[in-house]
Design a protein around this motif. Structure first.
Motif, PDB file in Angstrom:
ATOM      1  N   VAL A   1       5.761   9.719 -21.550  1.00 38.26           N
ATOM      2  CA  VAL A   1       6.807   9.749 -20.521  1.00 38.26           C
ATOM      3  C   VAL A   1       6.167   9.714 -19.132  1.00 38.26           C
ATOM      4  CG1 VAL A   1       8.692  11.116 -19.537  1.00 38.26           C
ATOM      5  CG2 VAL A   1       8.486  10.879 -22.021  1.00 38.26           C
ATOM      6  N   ASP A   2       5.071  10.459 -18.947  1.00 41.12           N
ATOM      7  CA  ASP A   2       4.353  10.406 -17.663  1.00 41.12           C
ATOM      8  C   ASP A   2       3.836   8.996 -17.375  1.00 41.12           C
ATOM      9  OD1 ASP A   2       4.616  13.005 -16.663  1.00 41.12           O
ATOM     10  OD2 ASP A   2       2.881  13.739 -17.793  1.00 41.12           O
TER      11      ASP A   2
ATOM     12  N   ARG B   1       9.364  12.588 -15.059  1.00 40.57           N
ATOM     13  CA  ARG B   1       8.282  13.575 -14.920  1.00 40.57           C
ATOM     14  C   ARG B   1       8.783  14.984 -15.231  1.00 40.57           C
ATOM     15  NH1 ARG B   1       4.430  10.511 -13.013  1.00 40.57           N
ATOM     16  NH2 ARG B   1       4.791   9.071 -11.320  1.00 40.57           N
ATOM     17  N   GLN B   2       9.995  15.294 -14.775  1.00 34.37           N
ATOM     18  CA  GLN B   2      10.581  16.600 -15.105  1.00 34.37           C
ATOM     19  C   GLN B   2      10.759  16.728 -16.614  1.00 34.37           C
ATOM     20  OE1 GLN B   2      14.234  16.778 -12.910  1.00 34.37           O
ATOM     21  NE2 GLN B   2      13.216  17.039 -10.938  1.00 34.37           N
ATOM     22  N   CYS B   3      11.171  15.642 -17.244  1.00 36.54           N
ATOM     23  CA  CYS B   3      11.344  15.638 -18.694  1.00 36.54           C
ATOM     24  C   CYS B   3      10.005  15.886 -19.392  1.00 36.54           C
ATOM     25  CB  CYS B   3      11.955  14.316 -19.145  1.00 36.54           C
ATOM     26  SG  CYS B   3      12.219  14.212 -20.924  1.00 36.54           S
ATOM     27  N   ALA B   4       8.956  15.221 -18.939  1.00 36.98           N
ATOM     28  CA  ALA B   4       7.632  15.413 -19.544  1.00 36.98           C
ATOM     29  C   ALA B   4       7.197  16.875 -19.422  1.00 36.98           C
ATOM     30  CB  ALA B   4       6.611  14.488 -18.880  1.00 36.98           C
TER      31      ALA B   4
ATOM     32  N   ALA C   1       6.658   6.902 -16.200  1.00 36.51           N
ATOM     33  CA  ALA C   1       7.014   7.233 -14.815  1.00 36.51           C
ATOM     34  C   ALA C   1       6.004   6.620 -13.841  1.00 36.51           C
ATOM     35  CB  ALA C   1       7.091   8.744 -14.634  1.00 36.51           C
ATOM     36  N   ASP C   2       4.719   6.687 -14.183  1.00 35.78           N
ATOM     37  CA  ASP C   2       3.687   6.067 -13.334  1.00 35.78           C
ATOM     38  C   ASP C   2       3.928   4.563 -13.213  1.00 35.78           C
ATOM     39  OD1 ASP C   2       2.432   8.512 -13.034  1.00 35.78           O
ATOM     40  OD2 ASP C   2       0.887   8.114 -14.551  1.00 35.78           O
ATOM     41  N   TRP C   3       4.213   3.933 -14.331  1.00 31.79           N
ATOM     42  CA  TRP C   3       4.449   2.489 -14.360  1.00 31.79           C
ATOM     43  C   TRP C   3       5.676   2.124 -13.524  1.00 31.79           C
ATOM     44  CZ3 TRP C   3       1.425  -1.346 -15.739  1.00 31.79           C
ATOM     45  CH2 TRP C   3       1.966  -2.605 -15.958  1.00 31.79           C
ATOM     46  N   ARG C   4       6.746   2.914 -13.670  1.00 32.78           N
ATOM     47  CA  ARG C   4       7.962   2.649 -12.898  1.00 32.78           C
ATOM     48  C   ARG C   4       7.679   2.784 -11.402  1.00 32.78           C
ATOM     49  NH1 ARG C   4      13.395   1.605 -14.165  1.00 32.78           N
ATOM     50  NH2 ARG C   4      12.215   0.731 -15.874  1.00 32.78           N
ATOM     51  N   GLU C   5       6.951   3.825 -11.002  1.00 29.47           N
ATOM     52  CA  GLU C   5       6.638   4.012  -9.583  1.00 29.47           C
ATOM     53  C   GLU C   5       5.740   2.899  -9.053  1.00 29.47           C
ATOM     54  OE1 GLU C   5       5.309   8.019  -8.751  1.00 29.47           O
ATOM     55  OE2 GLU C   5       7.392   8.530  -8.264  1.00 29.47           O
ATOM     56  N   LEU C   6       4.825   2.430  -9.862  1.00 35.19           N
ATOM     57  CA  LEU C   6       3.978   1.308  -9.461  1.00 35.19           C
ATOM     58  C   LEU C   6       4.851   0.089  -9.139  1.00 35.19           C
ATOM     59  CD1 LEU C   6       1.080   0.075  -9.201  1.00 35.19           C
ATOM     60  CD2 LEU C   6       1.339  -0.617 -11.596  1.00 35.19           C
ATOM     61  N   HIS C   7       5.824  -0.183  -9.986  1.00 32.78           N
ATOM     62  CA  HIS C   7       6.721  -1.315  -9.759  1.00 32.78           C
ATOM     63  C   HIS C   7       7.624  -1.092  -8.546  1.00 32.78           C
ATOM     64  CE1 HIS C   7       5.910  -4.031 -13.146  1.00 32.78           C
ATOM     65  NE2 HIS C   7       5.446  -2.931 -13.718  1.00 32.78           N
TER      66      HIS C   7
ATOM     67  N   MET D   1      16.738  15.178 -16.406  1.00 32.41           N
ATOM     68  CA  MET D   1      16.215  15.479 -17.718  1.00 32.41           C
ATOM     69  C   MET D   1      17.388  15.839 -18.604  1.00 32.41           C
ATOM     70  SD  MET D   1      14.657  17.404 -20.260  1.00 32.41           S
ATOM     71  CE  MET D   1      15.297  18.975 -19.886  1.00 32.41           C
ATOM     72  N   GLY D   2      17.441  15.251 -19.761  1.00 34.93           N
ATOM     73  CA  GLY D   2      18.560  15.503 -20.641  1.00 34.93           C
ATOM     74  C   GLY D   2      18.136  16.019 -21.998  1.00 34.93           C
ATOM     75  N   SER D   3      19.128  16.436 -22.744  1.00 26.90           N
ATOM     76  CA  SER D   3      18.926  16.857 -24.122  1.00 26.90           C
ATOM     77  C   SER D   3      20.092  16.314 -24.940  1.00 26.90           C
ATOM     78  CB  SER D   3      18.864  18.386 -24.218  1.00 26.90           C
ATOM     79  OG  SER D   3      20.134  18.944 -23.926  1.00 26.90           O
TER      80      SER D   3
END
Length: 177
Positions: free
Chosen positions: A36-37, A64-67, A40-46, A1-3
């Motif tokens: 963002v969630d 997910r940490q960022c969200a 992340a869900d879409w990325r994990e699905l792929h 997670m960044g800023s």
């Protein structure tokens, strides 16, 4: 997670090509954590379907940490983002630590330390172009990483800037007879 001040391990802004389009979500946007969630869900699905490498799972975890951090930030800073931010020219005058310098293409002046300390003008943070190279002291520096550039190319790795200040405004145009 960044800023803005502390980019994360998967910082897209820092790794984007100079002309690469991007879209940034800020925590102040009420839809940002959910979007963002979803990403992340879409990325994990792929990943699970073998369309993305397993190594991308850390990227999804960071998202997910960022969200979650966005939600926490919104709860702690309700409304503070509506306060105007002072432009760079309204900041205190004088040299500032280089880690506070803008990395958005704004031209600045920098102070380079080392054996021959000096001021460099019209410096910007950006990625080098494919054909860009710079020779200094017999060493060829050719890096794909974003770095500080002046009009001649990237500043040397052995002489990193230590401080910066806003570039002065150009003189006012005067009419001639």
């Amino acid at each position: 997670m960044g800023s803005k001040l502390k980019p994360g391990a998967f910082d897209c802004y820092g790794s984007a090509l100079p002309d690469e389009p991007m879209f940034i979500l800020l925590a102040r946007d009420p839809d940002a954590p959910t979007l963002v969630d979803i990403w992340a869900d879409w990325r994990e699905l792929h990943i699970n379907r073998g369309r993305r490498p397993e190594g991308d799972r850390a990227m999804a975890d960071e998202a997910r940490q960022c969200a979650n951090s966005m939600r926490a930030w919104r709860a702690a800073n309700d409304g503070t983002w509506r306060r105007p931010v002072s432009p760079i020219t309204e900041m205190p005058i004088g040299w500032r630590p280089i880690d506070t310098a803008p990395k958005d293409g704004t031209p600045i002046d920098v102070w380079v330390g080392g054996e021959f300390p000096h001021r460099v003008t019209d410096v910007v943070w950006r990625a080098p172009t494919d054909s860009e190279w710079w020779t200094h002291g017999g060493d060829t520096i050719d890096t794909p990483d974003p770095t500080w550039h002046d009009l001649f190319g990237p500043l040397g790795k052995h002489e990193p800037p230590t401080h910066w200040m806003p570039a002065p405004a150009p003189p006012a145009q005067t009419e001639t007879a």
